[in-house]
Structures are given as C-alpha cells and as structure tokens.
Design an enzyme around this catalytic site. Structure first.
Site, PDB file in Angstrom:
ATOM      1  N   HIS A   1       0.836 -10.893 -29.827  1.00 35.89           N
ATOM      2  CA  HIS A   1      -0.472 -10.239 -29.792  1.00 35.89           C
ATOM      3  C   HIS A   1      -1.466 -10.761 -29.097  1.00 35.89           C
ATOM      4  O   HIS A   1      -2.570  -9.902 -28.975  1.00 35.89           O
ATOM      5  CB  HIS A   1      -0.820 -10.365 -31.491  1.00 35.89           C
ATOM      6  CG  HIS A   1      -1.379  -8.934 -31.895  1.00 35.89           C
ATOM      7  ND1 HIS A   1      -2.373  -7.982 -31.491  1.00 35.89           N
ATOM      8  CD2 HIS A   1      -1.111  -8.529 -33.104  1.00 35.89           C
ATOM      9  CE1 HIS A   1      -2.679  -7.125 -32.090  1.00 35.89           C
ATOM     10  NE2 HIS A   1      -1.963  -7.270 -33.215  1.00 35.89           N
ATOM     11  N   ALA A   2      -1.250 -11.781 -28.448  1.00 41.97           N
ATOM     12  CA  ALA A   2      -2.470 -12.197 -27.575  1.00 41.97           C
ATOM     13  C   ALA A   2      -2.376 -11.377 -26.078  1.00 41.97           C
ATOM     14  O   ALA A   2      -3.215 -11.393 -25.426  1.00 41.97           O
ATOM     15  CB  ALA A   2      -2.118 -13.743 -27.148  1.00 41.97           C
TER      16      ALA A   2
END
Length: 467
Positions: free
Chosen positions: A140-141
């Site tokens: 998700h980064a």
C-alpha cells in the site's frame, strides 16, 4: 537516486507488522484463447520474466540508513531480480477453485520483503476447468487499491484479437488510467491522508466547529454520520494474526439491479444489505450476534461543485459514512430499508459539508480504529465500527489479455488490528464480484459467508417480488 517517501506511504510502512501485512492484491481468472498451447501459462510466465525494461515504480524499494539521516527513502534496487517478483505456480489436484483460494490465502498472509521492491505476481495453472489465474499483490506504500485496479485495467483490452500486450510492471508510456486521481482515493487512504489534510486545513474549513457539533450530536443520538458511537463489540473487533483466509464469488448485476428497482433503493444499498444479512446469519450460527446493529464503515463519493472548483478539473468529494446494517432485524426487507435510510442520511450529512470538512470528519470517524489497536484496547474499548465494506466500479465490458478472456476479477483486501473482516466488491462486465478477506483465526469458516450472501440475495428478491 533516493527519493523521500511521502507521509501517507510512510504511514503504511510503519503500520505494518507480521500480524498486519499492508499490501493490497487482486485475483484475476483467464480463459486461454482459442488454439492456445497446453503450456499457455508457462509461456506467459516466460514472456513475463523476459521483459526488456521494468517500470521505475516496480524497481523501487524502501531504505534507510545513517546516510539518509535515519529517514525512509525510496531507492532503486540495483540487484533487481524479475524471477523473485514473477512466479509460476501450479495447483494440486483436483484443481478446484477451493485449492486456488487456499493458495491465495497463504500468499496473502506473507509479508513482502523490504530489501526488494514491494510487489509480487503469481501466475497459477492447474485449474481443472482449464483457466489460468493471476494473483498480484503490491504494498500500500506503492499504490492504493484503486490505483492497483486501474493499473491492471490499463493492461487489458476489449479487443480479443489484440496481441503483444505487456503486464503492469513492464515499462511503457504513461497512461492516465494507470494513475489514480485524487477523487479516486481508496477507503484505506482516508484515515491517514485525511488526517494529514486535516492538520493543514485552510480558512475554507473555518466552519468546522459547527459541523463537528452536528456530527457528534448525530453520533450520540445513534443517527448516521461520519462518526459512530454505538457500534457493539463483536468477534471481528479483536487482535488479529498474520494468517489470512480469502473467499470470492460473483453474482449477476441484473439480479442486484432488479432488487434495487423494485425496492426503490440503490444497487450499493442492495450490496450492503446482502452483506448485512450474510453477516447476521454467520454470527447467528456462531451464537455471536449482538442485540444491537453492527456498523460498517463505507466510503462514499459525492459529486461536488466545490470540490471541482478547488481542483479545477472536477472530481468527487470522498468521505466515510458509518452505516447501520440492521443486523438486529430478522426481515430482509427491513434490513434493506434500514441500510437505505442510513446511507441516505449519511450522504445528506456529508453533502452539507465542504470537501475539507468531509475529509476532517472522515479522519475523526476513523481515528479510534487507529488509536484502539495502538493502546491494545481491542476487546475492551467499544469499536468505532465493526467491519469495512467497499464497492469499487470496474470495467463495464469484457476484457482480454493477449486473447485470454478475463472471466473474473476479485479484490483481496487488508484486514487490520481490531477489524478482522474486510468485504470489498468490484463490478466487472455483467457481474458484481465479492472478495472477502479475514484473519484465519478470528473469522473461522469464512467461506460460509459466500453461501449466506447467495441466500440473502434470494431472500431480498423474494421480499421485493422479483426473481
């Protein structure tokens, strides 16, 4: 050259631990093209690892040291190994969907290695019906869920005759569909990016105190708003392990649309009512249904002229509504009406706010879900909501990849500490595809929810006089 990691991406890295991997994923199923070789999956794998150039995003890995003054930065992986990221798998006999979902469950519970770029793609053969599967996970980064879906869509085509198509990680000219506009932020971005925005509100949000008072007043009265103060304690709101279980199935949009038209509700209301009835039955089976209604956090996109004027290029104001699911009601028609009323009231509440106020209220509503796990109060403090239900629009036409027909695409989401169950749906062609992701220990027999979803849709059809 190193690049500073922005605060939102850094938050996803710092929030990650063995019990809470922070990657989003998707499962796609393909029918090989007519005349394809029996080794189609192997050929696709070999073509994938033979790409000439990998896009910069997929060569990026997180790094920190004394040289970066202790700050996390993105740096290019100088020892990039495509065969670490693209993998070829085969299912054990008998090669049912059950074996595929079990494989996805195991893959989804494994953290991505931080010494390498944070993504993996698994090409899976061995399904008894001849189809090939593709499971792709990305931290998700790097991208949010919407961006990941749009990136995958950008590699597909509605033309079954098109060939020489590249997978998402291959370098190619930038495409608008491969990025996510601000208006398409995924619900999982709301708590962190909203909090960051809330800290820097401009004078445009000067009316926030009055909005805050109205929102809290509605929460105290147990009315729908961006803040929930009445969610009961449930078996979902506990500390979770890192093991995952994933279940997926699709239902015809025509059936959902039929209930929507006959009942005077929206299709999203029907999807939420399906989930509400399924969760109610599931908890009843386990003798774990609370007396009061469960509350779900649901992301809402609101068309807003103010948002358009702020961005200069149109868009939606995105907020979170805490929806009462009516799980305390035995009648499916009453549950649907409860969900419809709750969503309608929530949208009306957000519509009365400015875009920045919506973001701030969403941050306020989500804050307890971040603070309670940090203070290790799961199971002690009342949860802000009980689960997350998200509905994302997908391609309206049947898609192909090098002639292989995409027969299904299912989102694989992120359970969080205190939120052991996540239900994410996306539409595709003529179907609504459900992806259920849960903690393997905290949500036993997760696949039973698929049976309950099917039963609930039939019950809603009967109640609405359709089907």
């Amino acid at each position: 050259m190193a690049m500073t990691i922005d605060p939102t991406s850094l938050a996803f890295l710092l929030a990650e631990n063995r019990n809470q991997p922070m990657h989003v994923a998707g499962l796609q199923l393909f029918d090989p093209p007519d005349g394809a070789s029996p080794d189609f999956a192997r050929e696709m794998f070999e073509a994938a690892i033979a790409v000439d150039e990998v896009a910069p995003l997929f060569r990026r890995r997180p790094f920190y040291s004394i040289g970066t003054l202790g700050q996390w930065v993105w740096t290019e992986d100088k020892q990039f190994d495509i065969e670490h990221h693209v993998r070829h798998n085969a299912l054990p006999r008998p090669g049912r969907v059950r074996e595929l979902l079990e494989l996805v469950s195991r893959l989804h519970g494994t953290m991505l290695a931080r010494e390498r770029p944070l993504w993996e793609m698994h090409l899976v053969e061995g399904l008894a019906d001849g189809r090939m599967a593709m499971y792709t996970k990305v931290h998700h980064a790097l991208v949010d869920g919407i961006s990941a879906m749009r990136l995958m869509e950008s590699t597909l085509s509605s033309d079954p005759a098109k060939r020489n198509m590249q997978l998402p990680f291959a370098a190619r000219p930038p495409s608008r569909s491969a990025t996510s506009p601000e208006s398409d932020r995924r619900l999982a971005d709301v708590p962190i990016s909203a909090l960051r925005t809330a800290l820097g509100l401009t004078a445009e949000a000067a009316g926030l105190p009055a909005v805050l008072i109205r929102t809290l007043a509605k929460g105290i009265r147990n009315e729908t708003s961006a803040v929930s103060l009445h969610a009961p304690r449930t078996m979902f709101n506990v500390n979770i392990t890192g093991s995952r279980r994933f279940a997926a199935q699709g239902w015809p949009l025509e059936r959902i649309r039929g209930v929507s038209k006959a009942s005077g509700t929206t299709m999203n209301d029907v999807v939420l009512a399906m989930c509400a009835g399924a969760v109610r039955t599931y908890l009843l089976e386990l003798n774990a249904l609370p007396d009061t209604s469960l509350v779900s956090m649901v992301p809402v996109g609101l068309s807003s002229r103010k948002a358009s004027s702020m961005s200069g290029e149109g868009g939606n104001a995105v907020g979170a509504v805490m929806v009462k699911l009516g799980t305390d009601l035995a009648d499916p028609a009453e549950r649907l009406e409860s969900v419809h009323r709750s969503m309608k009231d929530g949208k009306a509440a957000l519509a009365s706010m400015t875009p920045n106020q919506i973001v701030a209220m969403s941050a306020l509503g989500m804050a307890p879900s971040l603070v309670i796990p940090m203070l290790r109060l799961n199971g002690i403090a009342r949860p802000p909501f009980n689960l997350i239900i998200s509905n994302v629009p997908g391609p309206r036409a049947v898609q192909y990849f090098n002639g292989a027909r995409l027969t299904g695409t299912y989102p694989v989401s992120v359970p969080m500490q205190g939120m052991a169950l996540n239900i994410t749906c996306n539409s595709y062609a003529d179907d609504m595809e459900f992806g259920l992701t849960g903690c393997r220990r905290s949500v036993p027999h997760l696949q039973r929810l698929l049976v309950h979803l099917d039963d609930e849709l039939a019950a809603l059809e009967k109640a609405a006089g359709v089907g």
